[in-house]
Design a protein around this motif. Sequence first.
Motif, PDB file in Angstrom:
ATOM      1  N   VAL A  31       0.912  -1.175  -0.349  1.00 38.21           N
ATOM      2  CA  VAL A  31      -0.121   0.051   0.026  1.00 38.21           C
ATOM      3  C   VAL A  31       0.369   0.920  -0.183  1.00 38.21           C
ATOM      4  CG1 VAL A  31      -1.599  -0.942   1.483  1.00 38.21           C
ATOM      5  CG2 VAL A  31      -0.319  -0.304   2.456  1.00 38.21           C
ATOM      6  N   TYR A  32       0.163   1.913  -0.488  1.00 39.57           N
ATOM      7  CA  TYR A  32       1.317   3.712  -0.141  1.00 39.57           C
ATOM      8  C   TYR A  32       0.453   5.022   0.000  1.00 39.57           C
ATOM      9  CZ  TYR A  32      -0.775   5.155  -4.670  1.00 39.57           C
ATOM     10  OH  TYR A  32      -1.580   5.556  -5.842  1.00 39.57           O
ATOM     11  N   GLU A  33       0.271   5.878   0.120  1.00 39.41           N
ATOM     12  CA  GLU A  33       0.237   6.662   0.490  1.00 39.41           C
ATOM     13  C   GLU A  33       1.607   7.728  -0.044  1.00 39.41           C
ATOM     14  OE1 GLU A  33      -2.419   8.540   1.623  1.00 39.41           O
ATOM     15  OE2 GLU A  33      -2.897   6.350   2.522  1.00 39.41           O
ATOM     16  N   VAL A  50      -4.328   8.081   9.329  1.00 36.03           N
ATOM     17  CA  VAL A  50      -5.382   7.097   9.153  1.00 36.03           C
ATOM     18  C   VAL A  50      -5.876   6.471   8.418  1.00 36.03           C
ATOM     19  CG1 VAL A  50      -8.094   7.544   9.288  1.00 36.03           C
ATOM     20  CG2 VAL A  50      -6.265   8.955  10.748  1.00 36.03           C
ATOM     21  N   ARG A  51      -5.512   7.079   6.934  1.00 34.61           N
ATOM     22  CA  ARG A  51      -5.827   6.034   5.571  1.00 34.61           C
ATOM     23  C   ARG A  51      -4.993   4.940   5.431  1.00 34.61           C
ATOM     24  NH1 ARG A  51      -6.506   8.939   0.141  1.00 34.61           N
ATOM     25  NH2 ARG A  51      -4.425   9.011  -0.215  1.00 34.61           N
ATOM     26  N   LEU A  52      -3.748   5.053   5.612  1.00 31.77           N
ATOM     27  CA  LEU A  52      -2.369   4.293   5.417  1.00 31.77           C
ATOM     28  C   LEU A  52      -2.690   2.863   6.405  1.00 31.77           C
ATOM     29  CD1 LEU A  52       0.129   3.495   4.838  1.00 31.77           C
ATOM     30  CD2 LEU A  52       1.075   4.834   7.051  1.00 31.77           C
ATOM     31  N   ILE A 148      -9.061   0.428  -1.235  1.00 29.57           N
ATOM     32  CA  ILE A 148      -7.778   0.741  -0.557  1.00 29.57           C
ATOM     33  C   ILE A 148      -6.745   1.185  -1.649  1.00 29.57           C
ATOM     34  CG2 ILE A 148      -6.790  -1.899   0.619  1.00 29.57           C
ATOM     35  CD1 ILE A 148      -9.009  -3.053   0.473  1.00 29.57           C
ATOM     36  N   LYS A 149      -5.821   1.921  -0.477  1.00 24.65           N
ATOM     37  CA  LYS A 149      -4.675   2.443  -1.550  1.00 24.65           C
ATOM     38  C   LYS A 149      -3.916   1.382  -1.900  1.00 24.65           C
ATOM     39  CE  LYS A 149      -2.569   7.145  -2.361  1.00 24.65           C
ATOM     40  NZ  LYS A 149      -3.069   7.280  -3.822  1.00 24.65           N
ATOM     41  N   THR A 150      -3.783   0.515  -2.803  1.00 22.45           N
ATOM     42  CA  THR A 150      -2.436  -0.611  -3.097  1.00 22.45           C
ATOM     43  C   THR A 150      -1.829  -0.171  -4.102  1.00 22.45           C
ATOM     44  OG1 THR A 150      -3.827  -1.989  -5.065  1.00 22.45           O
ATOM     45  CG2 THR A 150      -4.196  -2.195  -2.535  1.00 22.45           C
ATOM     46  N   THR A 180     -16.518   6.872 -11.822  1.00 21.93           N
ATOM     47  CA  THR A 180     -16.127   6.514 -10.402  1.00 21.93           C
ATOM     48  C   THR A 180     -14.640   7.450 -10.273  1.00 21.93           C
ATOM     49  OG1 THR A 180     -14.137   4.696 -11.682  1.00 21.93           O
ATOM     50  CG2 THR A 180     -16.110   4.068 -10.619  1.00 21.93           C
ATOM     51  N   GLU A 181     -14.411   7.656 -10.841  1.00 21.07           N
ATOM     52  CA  GLU A 181     -12.628   8.830 -10.408  1.00 21.07           C
ATOM     53  C   GLU A 181     -12.250   8.934 -12.324  1.00 21.07           C
ATOM     54  OE1 GLU A 181     -10.526   6.835  -7.073  1.00 21.07           O
ATOM     55  OE2 GLU A 181     -10.901   4.718  -7.342  1.00 21.07           O
ATOM     56  N   GLY A 182     -11.318   9.369 -11.639  1.00 16.25           N
ATOM     57  CA  GLY A 182     -10.080   9.742 -12.596  1.00 16.25           C
ATOM     58  C   GLY A 182      -9.140   8.805 -11.932  1.00 16.25           C
ATOM     59  N   THR A 183      -8.027   8.630 -13.178  1.00 19.67           N
ATOM     60  CA  THR A 183      -7.042   7.344 -12.286  1.00 19.67           C
ATOM     61  C   THR A 183      -6.239   7.765 -12.052  1.00 19.67           C
ATOM     62  OG1 THR A 183      -5.439   8.852 -14.028  1.00 19.67           O
ATOM     63  CG2 THR A 183      -6.316   7.680 -15.411  1.00 19.67           C
ATOM     64  N   SER A 184      -5.816   9.065 -11.036  1.00 17.41           N
ATOM     65  CA  SER A 184      -5.352   9.552  -9.892  1.00 17.41           C
ATOM     66  C   SER A 184      -5.626   9.979  -9.098  1.00 17.41           C
ATOM     67  CB  SER A 184      -3.650   9.117  -9.938  1.00 17.41           C
ATOM     68  OG  SER A 184      -3.442  10.359 -10.983  1.00 17.41           O
ATOM     69  N   ASN A 185      -7.044  10.445  -9.254  1.00 16.01           N
ATOM     70  CA  ASN A 185      -7.716  11.561  -8.308  1.00 16.01           C
ATOM     71  C   ASN A 185      -9.120  11.364  -8.095  1.00 16.01           C
ATOM     72  OD1 ASN A 185      -8.505  12.309 -11.401  1.00 16.01           O
ATOM     73  ND2 ASN A 185      -6.580  12.661 -11.398  1.00 16.01           N
ATOM     74  N   GLY A 207     -10.870   9.945  -1.097  1.00 17.04           N
ATOM     75  CA  GLY A 207      -9.487  11.364  -1.108  1.00 17.04           C
ATOM     76  C   GLY A 207      -9.537  12.051   0.122  1.00 17.04           C
ATOM     77  N   ILE A 208      -8.176  12.251   0.618  1.00 22.46           N
ATOM     78  CA  ILE A 208      -7.482  13.329   1.679  1.00 22.46           C
ATOM     79  C   ILE A 208      -8.049  14.297   1.057  1.00 22.46           C
ATOM     80  CG2 ILE A 208      -6.434  14.394   2.619  1.00 22.46           C
ATOM     81  CD1 ILE A 208      -6.972  10.838   3.341  1.00 22.46           C
ATOM     82  N   THR A 209      -7.560  14.885  -0.473  1.00 23.54           N
ATOM     83  CA  THR A 209      -7.958  15.904  -0.207  1.00 23.54           C
ATOM     84  C   THR A 209     -10.086  16.436  -0.891  1.00 23.54           C
ATOM     85  OG1 THR A 209      -6.354  15.534  -1.733  1.00 23.54           O
ATOM     86  CG2 THR A 209      -7.324  17.686  -2.248  1.00 23.54           C
ATOM     87  N   ARG A 210     -10.303  15.407  -0.872  1.00 24.26           N
ATOM     88  CA  ARG A 210     -11.835  15.181  -1.598  1.00 24.26           C
ATOM     89  C   ARG A 210     -12.632  15.216   0.318  1.00 24.26           C
ATOM     90  NH1 ARG A 210     -16.252  12.260  -0.542  1.00 24.26           N
ATOM     91  NH2 ARG A 210     -17.549  11.711  -1.543  1.00 24.26           N
ATOM     92  N   SER A 244      -6.615  15.733  -6.027  1.00 27.30           N
ATOM     93  CA  SER A 244      -5.148  14.719  -5.309  1.00 27.30           C
ATOM     94  C   SER A 244      -4.763  16.168  -4.943  1.00 27.30           C
ATOM     95  CB  SER A 244      -4.328  13.967  -6.508  1.00 27.30           C
ATOM     96  OG  SER A 244      -3.748  15.293  -7.277  1.00 27.30           O
ATOM     97  N   ALA A 245      -3.858  14.855  -3.710  1.00 26.76           N
ATOM     98  CA  ALA A 245      -2.665  15.547  -3.125  1.00 26.76           C
ATOM     99  C   ALA A 245      -1.697  16.119  -4.344  1.00 26.76           C
ATOM    100  CB  ALA A 245      -1.569  14.646  -1.906  1.00 26.76           C
ATOM    101  N   SER A 246      -1.848  15.533  -5.076  1.00 21.38           N
ATOM    102  CA  SER A 246      -0.543  16.513  -6.087  1.00 21.38           C
ATOM    103  C   SER A 246      -0.970  17.271  -6.861  1.00 21.38           C
ATOM    104  CB  SER A 246       0.267  14.895  -7.343  1.00 21.38           C
ATOM    105  OG  SER A 246      -0.263  14.163  -7.514  1.00 21.38           O
TER     106      SER A 246
END
Length: 285
Positions: A31-33, A50-52, A148-150, A180-185, A207-210, A244-246
Motif C-alpha cells: 500500500v502507499y500514500e 489514518v488512511r494508511l 484500499i490504496k494499493t 467512478t474517478e480519475g486515474t489518480s484523482n 481522497g484526503i483532498t476530497r 488529489s494531493a498532487s
Amino acid sequence: MRTVYLNGDYLPETEAKVSIFDRGFLMADGVYEVTTVLDGKLIDFDGHAVRLQRSLSELGMGNPISKDDLLEVHRELIRANGIEQGMIYLQITRGAPDDRDFAYPPEDTPQTIVLFTQNKPTLADNPVAKQGIKVISIDDQRWARRDIKTVQLLYPSMGKMMAKAAGCDDAWMVEDGAVTEGTSNNAYIVKGNTIITRNLGNEILHGITRAAVLRFAREAQMNVEERSFTIAEAQAADEAFITSASTFVMPVVEIDGAAVGTGKVGAIATRLREIYLDESRKVAI
Ligand code: PDD
C-alpha cells in the motif's frame, strides 16, 4: 542525489535496495500514500496516516512504524532534501519471504517500508490550473477494492497513456454508466452552486483532498451532493474539476472532446483551489 528512507535507514537513493522476492514487486502486495509538502510542511498528515492504517488493516497487514515515527521520517526527508514544495511517497509491503508463494509469508516476516521525496517547486503555482485539463472517458477495469490504496497501478497507468494518445491529460473511469474517478484523482462536476462527486464506497479511493475540499465547499455555503453522475451529465455541467494531493483542485475544461461550460476554467473551481491552498497552508505541520 536524494536521501531516501528504507527500513529504518536514511540512504542515498542509489544505495536503497529491495529484495527480488519482495511481495510488493512480485504481487503488488503493498500500500502507499502520497503526502503534499507546501512551505516545507506537510498537508493533512493525520488524514494520510489514518488512511494508511485502514489500507493495511483491510489487507491484514501489520504496520511497521508508529504514527509519531512516521511523522519524524517525513520531516527528516523534507529537511535532508531541502523540499519546499513537492510530495512524499510512502510504500509499505508485506515484505520479502525466502521464495515466491501466493500464500502470505509468516507473520514475523519483516515488512518493507520505503519513503522518498519528489521535489515540485511549482506545485502550488502550477500554470496548468489556469488553463484546465482535458479528459477522456474509459471503462473502469480496476479491481473492486479501490478504497484500499494499493500499489496495483497498472490500469491507471494504461488510462494515462490512453489519454495521452488522445491528446488529453487524464482519463475518467466509468462503471455501469457512472463516473467512478480519475486515474489518480477524484472527479467532480458543478451545476449552479452545487458540487457533485461520487459517494464513498469500495468503488473509489476516499481522497484526503476530497474530504477537505467538500468541507471547505460547505463552509463557503456551496451545496454538496455525493452521488454518481454520467459522462453526459458532466459534459452538460457548468464546470468540472479533479482533486488529489498532487493537483489540489484542478479544473477540467473538456470531456471526450466536448467543452464543459464555457470551455474555460470556472469560477467555483478557481475559488475552491484558492481556499484549499490557503486553508491547508494554515494548518500544515
Ligand atoms: N493519487 N483516486 C485515486 C485513484 C488516486 O490514486 C488518488 C491519489 C486520489 C486522490 O486522493 P488524495 O486526495 O488522498 O490524494 C483519488 C495519488 C496522488 C497518486 O497516486 O499519486
